[in-house]
Structures are given as C-alpha cells and as structure tokens.
Scaffold this motif. Structure first.
Motif, PDB file in Angstrom:
ATOM      1  N   ALA A   9     -19.417   8.636  -3.220  1.00  0.00           N
ATOM      2  CA  ALA A   9     -19.476  10.074  -3.507  1.00  0.00           C
ATOM      3  C   ALA A   9     -18.411  10.826  -2.710  1.00  0.00           C
ATOM      4  O   ALA A   9     -17.722  11.700  -3.250  1.00  0.00           O
ATOM      5  CB  ALA A   9     -20.860  10.615  -3.195  1.00  0.00           C
ATOM      6  N   ALA A  10     -18.274  10.473  -1.440  1.00  0.00           N
ATOM      7  CA  ALA A  10     -17.249  11.127  -0.620  1.00  0.00           C
ATOM      8  C   ALA A  10     -15.854  10.811  -1.155  1.00  0.00           C
ATOM      9  O   ALA A  10     -14.979  11.689  -1.198  1.00  0.00           O
ATOM     10  CB  ALA A  10     -17.380  10.681   0.831  1.00  0.00           C
ATOM     11  N   GLY A  11     -15.638   9.570  -1.573  1.00  0.00           N
ATOM     12  CA  GLY A  11     -14.343   9.179  -2.127  1.00  0.00           C
ATOM     13  C   GLY A  11     -14.022   9.920  -3.416  1.00  0.00           C
ATOM     14  O   GLY A  11     -12.872  10.316  -3.656  1.00  0.00           O
ATOM     15  N   ILE A  12     -15.008  10.140  -4.252  1.00  0.00           N
ATOM     16  CA  ILE A  12     -14.802  10.874  -5.498  1.00  0.00           C
ATOM     17  C   ILE A  12     -14.438  12.325  -5.213  1.00  0.00           C
ATOM     18  O   ILE A  12     -13.502  12.870  -5.813  1.00  0.00           O
ATOM     19  CB  ILE A  12     -16.057  10.782  -6.394  1.00  0.00           C
ATOM     20  CG1 ILE A  12     -16.192   9.368  -6.949  1.00  0.00           C
ATOM     21  CG2 ILE A  12     -16.001  11.799  -7.521  1.00  0.00           C
ATOM     22  CD1 ILE A  12     -17.489   9.114  -7.677  1.00  0.00           C
ATOM     23  N   VAL A  13     -15.152  12.938  -4.281  1.00  0.00           N
ATOM     24  CA  VAL A  13     -14.870  14.339  -3.944  1.00  0.00           C
ATOM     25  C   VAL A  13     -13.454  14.489  -3.406  1.00  0.00           C
ATOM     26  O   VAL A  13     -12.693  15.352  -3.853  1.00  0.00           O
ATOM     27  CB  VAL A  13     -15.911  14.871  -2.929  1.00  0.00           C
ATOM     28  CG1 VAL A  13     -15.492  16.214  -2.372  1.00  0.00           C
ATOM     29  CG2 VAL A  13     -17.280  14.975  -3.580  1.00  0.00           C
ATOM     30  N   VAL A  14     -13.088  13.634  -2.462  1.00  0.00           N
ATOM     31  CA  VAL A  14     -11.739  13.724  -1.886  1.00  0.00           C
ATOM     32  C   VAL A  14     -10.690  13.364  -2.938  1.00  0.00           C
ATOM     33  O   VAL A  14      -9.621  13.973  -2.998  1.00  0.00           O
ATOM     34  CB  VAL A  14     -11.625  12.823  -0.643  1.00  0.00           C
ATOM     35  CG1 VAL A  14     -10.201  12.778  -0.133  1.00  0.00           C
ATOM     36  CG2 VAL A  14     -12.555  13.308   0.451  1.00  0.00           C
ATOM     37  N   GLY A  15     -10.987  12.389  -3.782  1.00  0.00           N
ATOM     38  CA  GLY A  15     -10.055  11.992  -4.830  1.00  0.00           C
ATOM     39  C   GLY A  15      -9.796  13.094  -5.829  1.00  0.00           C
ATOM     40  O   GLY A  15      -8.658  13.296  -6.273  1.00  0.00           O
ATOM     41  N   VAL A  16     -10.832  13.829  -6.204  1.00  0.00           N
ATOM     42  CA  VAL A  16     -10.659  14.941  -7.144  1.00  0.00           C
ATOM     43  C   VAL A  16      -9.822  16.039  -6.506  1.00  0.00           C
ATOM     44  O   VAL A  16      -8.925  16.604  -7.135  1.00  0.00           O
ATOM     45  CB  VAL A  16     -12.044  15.487  -7.596  1.00  0.00           C
ATOM     46  CG1 VAL A  16     -11.902  16.815  -8.321  1.00  0.00           C
ATOM     47  CG2 VAL A  16     -12.732  14.471  -8.485  1.00  0.00           C
ATOM     48  N   MET A  17     -10.083  16.326  -5.233  1.00  0.00           N
ATOM     49  CA  MET A  17      -9.320  17.373  -4.555  1.00  0.00           C
ATOM     50  C   MET A  17      -7.869  16.965  -4.332  1.00  0.00           C
ATOM     51  O   MET A  17      -6.963  17.788  -4.461  1.00  0.00           O
ATOM     52  CB  MET A  17      -9.978  17.714  -3.209  1.00  0.00           C
ATOM     53  CG  MET A  17     -11.283  18.445  -3.360  1.00  0.00           C
ATOM     54  SD  MET A  17     -11.985  19.120  -1.843  1.00  0.00           S
ATOM     55  CE  MET A  17     -11.895  17.780  -0.703  1.00  0.00           C
ATOM     56  N   ALA A  18      -7.630  15.691  -4.018  1.00  0.00           N
ATOM     57  CA  ALA A  18      -6.267  15.240  -3.730  1.00  0.00           C
ATOM     58  C   ALA A  18      -5.510  14.834  -4.989  1.00  0.00           C
ATOM     59  O   ALA A  18      -4.287  14.826  -4.992  1.00  0.00           O
ATOM     60  CB  ALA A  18      -6.309  14.069  -2.762  1.00  0.00           C
ATOM     61  N   GLY A  19      -6.203  14.480  -6.029  1.00  0.00           N
ATOM     62  CA  GLY A  19      -5.548  14.069  -7.263  1.00  0.00           C
ATOM     63  C   GLY A  19      -5.233  12.588  -7.328  1.00  0.00           C
ATOM     64  O   GLY A  19      -4.585  12.122  -8.251  1.00  0.00           O
ATOM     65  N   HIS A  20      -5.655  11.817  -6.342  1.00  0.00           N
ATOM     66  CA  HIS A  20      -5.419  10.370  -6.321  1.00  0.00           C
ATOM     67  C   HIS A  20      -6.769   9.670  -6.322  1.00  0.00           C
ATOM     68  O   HIS A  20      -7.220   9.146  -5.312  1.00  0.00           O
ATOM     69  CB  HIS A  20      -4.625   9.970  -5.068  1.00  0.00           C
ATOM     70  CG  HIS A  20      -3.296  10.622  -4.983  1.00  0.00           C
ATOM     71  ND1 HIS A  20      -2.245  10.238  -5.766  1.00  0.00           N
ATOM     72  CD2 HIS A  20      -2.857  11.653  -4.221  1.00  0.00           C
ATOM     73  CE1 HIS A  20      -1.201  10.994  -5.477  1.00  0.00           C
ATOM     74  NE2 HIS A  20      -1.555  11.874  -4.535  1.00  0.00           N
ATOM     75  N   MET A  21      -7.394   9.657  -7.466  1.00  0.00           N
ATOM     76  CA  MET A  21      -8.774   9.207  -7.592  1.00  0.00           C
ATOM     77  C   MET A  21      -8.976   7.753  -7.171  1.00  0.00           C
ATOM     78  O   MET A  21      -9.871   7.459  -6.385  1.00  0.00           O
ATOM     79  CB  MET A  21      -9.225   9.399  -9.038  1.00  0.00           C
ATOM     80  CG  MET A  21     -10.669   9.174  -9.253  1.00  0.00           C
ATOM     81  SD  MET A  21     -11.558  10.493  -8.437  1.00  0.00           S
ATOM     82  CE  MET A  21     -13.034  10.431  -9.336  1.00  0.00           C
ATOM     83  N   ALA A  22      -8.159   6.832  -7.659  1.00  0.00           N
ATOM     84  CA  ALA A  22      -8.381   5.404  -7.411  1.00  0.00           C
ATOM     85  C   ALA A  22      -8.257   5.062  -5.929  1.00  0.00           C
ATOM     86  O   ALA A  22      -9.066   4.293  -5.389  1.00  0.00           O
ATOM     87  CB  ALA A  22      -7.406   4.569  -8.224  1.00  0.00           C
ATOM     88  N   VAL A  23      -7.290   5.633  -5.275  1.00  0.00           N
ATOM     89  CA  VAL A  23      -7.071   5.328  -3.856  1.00  0.00           C
ATOM     90  C   VAL A  23      -8.251   5.812  -3.019  1.00  0.00           C
ATOM     91  O   VAL A  23      -8.795   5.069  -2.195  1.00  0.00           O
ATOM     92  CB  VAL A  23      -5.755   5.978  -3.364  1.00  0.00           C
ATOM     93  CG1 VAL A  23      -5.599   5.806  -1.873  1.00  0.00           C
ATOM     94  CG2 VAL A  23      -4.570   5.396  -4.108  1.00  0.00           C
ATOM     95  N   TRP A  24      -8.655   7.043  -3.218  1.00  0.00           N
ATOM     96  CA  TRP A  24      -9.732   7.601  -2.412  1.00  0.00           C
ATOM     97  C   TRP A  24     -11.088   7.000  -2.752  1.00  0.00           C
ATOM     98  O   TRP A  24     -11.959   6.895  -1.896  1.00  0.00           O
ATOM     99  CB  TRP A  24      -9.770   9.123  -2.532  1.00  0.00           C
ATOM    100  CG  TRP A  24      -8.680   9.719  -1.710  1.00  0.00           C
ATOM    101  CD1 TRP A  24      -7.517  10.249  -2.170  1.00  0.00           C
ATOM    102  CD2 TRP A  24      -8.634   9.813  -0.291  1.00  0.00           C
ATOM    103  NE1 TRP A  24      -6.744  10.669  -1.118  1.00  0.00           N
ATOM    104  CE2 TRP A  24      -7.402  10.428   0.048  1.00  0.00           C
ATOM    105  CE3 TRP A  24      -9.492   9.455   0.726  1.00  0.00           C
ATOM    106  CZ2 TRP A  24      -7.035  10.667   1.361  1.00  0.00           C
ATOM    107  CZ3 TRP A  24      -9.133   9.695   2.034  1.00  0.00           C
ATOM    108  CH2 TRP A  24      -7.916  10.292   2.344  1.00  0.00           C
ATOM    109  N   LEU A  25     -11.270   6.589  -3.995  1.00  0.00           N
ATOM    110  CA  LEU A  25     -12.520   5.925  -4.362  1.00  0.00           C
ATOM    111  C   LEU A  25     -12.638   4.592  -3.627  1.00  0.00           C
ATOM    112  O   LEU A  25     -13.694   4.265  -3.081  1.00  0.00           O
ATOM    113  CB  LEU A  25     -12.594   5.713  -5.870  1.00  0.00           C
ATOM    114  CG  LEU A  25     -13.880   5.068  -6.404  1.00  0.00           C
ATOM    115  CD1 LEU A  25     -15.082   5.919  -6.029  1.00  0.00           C
ATOM    116  CD2 LEU A  25     -13.803   4.901  -7.897  1.00  0.00           C
TER     117      LEU A  25
END
Length: 72
Positions: free
Chosen positions: A17-33
């Motif tokens: 969940a934290a990775g998805i939130v940060v990924g959406v904000m940063a625009g790099h979904m796969a990396v942050w997930l």
C-alpha cells in the motif's frame, strides 16, 4: 506459527500500500511497488508475538494450541 505468517502478510500488505501511494505520487509505479513489497516483508518478518512469563497464561496458551492441533 500461524501468527507469524499473518503478521508477515500484514507487513507485505502495508508495504505494498505504501509503495502504491508513493508510486502514484512519483509516477514510477513498478519501482516503488517493488520497494514497498520489500519493505513490507522486512517489517512483517521482524514483528514478533509478545510472550508472557505468567504461569497461568502459559497454561492457557498450551491448552489453546492443543485444541487448534486437534482441529487440524
């Protein structure tokens, strides 16, 4: 041992969940997930169930474990 796997699963879900939130904000979904899942596994594996030194509690715990083993 069931508690340990539940806590690990909760940690993975929390990290995801934290990775998805940060990924959406940063625009790099796969990396942050991926980073979120790794962090979640780390958090979940380090959380341990609190044990008590009380003899009465220890007896109750043994009774509960016996009942759970009989049901399995």
């Amino acid at each position: 041992m069931r508690s340990k796997s539940k806590l690990t699963g909760f940690g993975v879900a929390l990290g995801t969940a934290a990775g998805i939130v940060v990924g959406v904000m940063a625009g790099h979904m796969a990396v942050w997930l991926a980073i979120g899942v790794a962090i979640g596994i780390g958090i979940g594996s380090t959380v341990q169930r609190k044990t008590s030194d009380c003899p009465h509690c220890a007896e109750l715990r043994r009774g509960h474990e016996t009942v759970q083993q009989e049901r399995s």
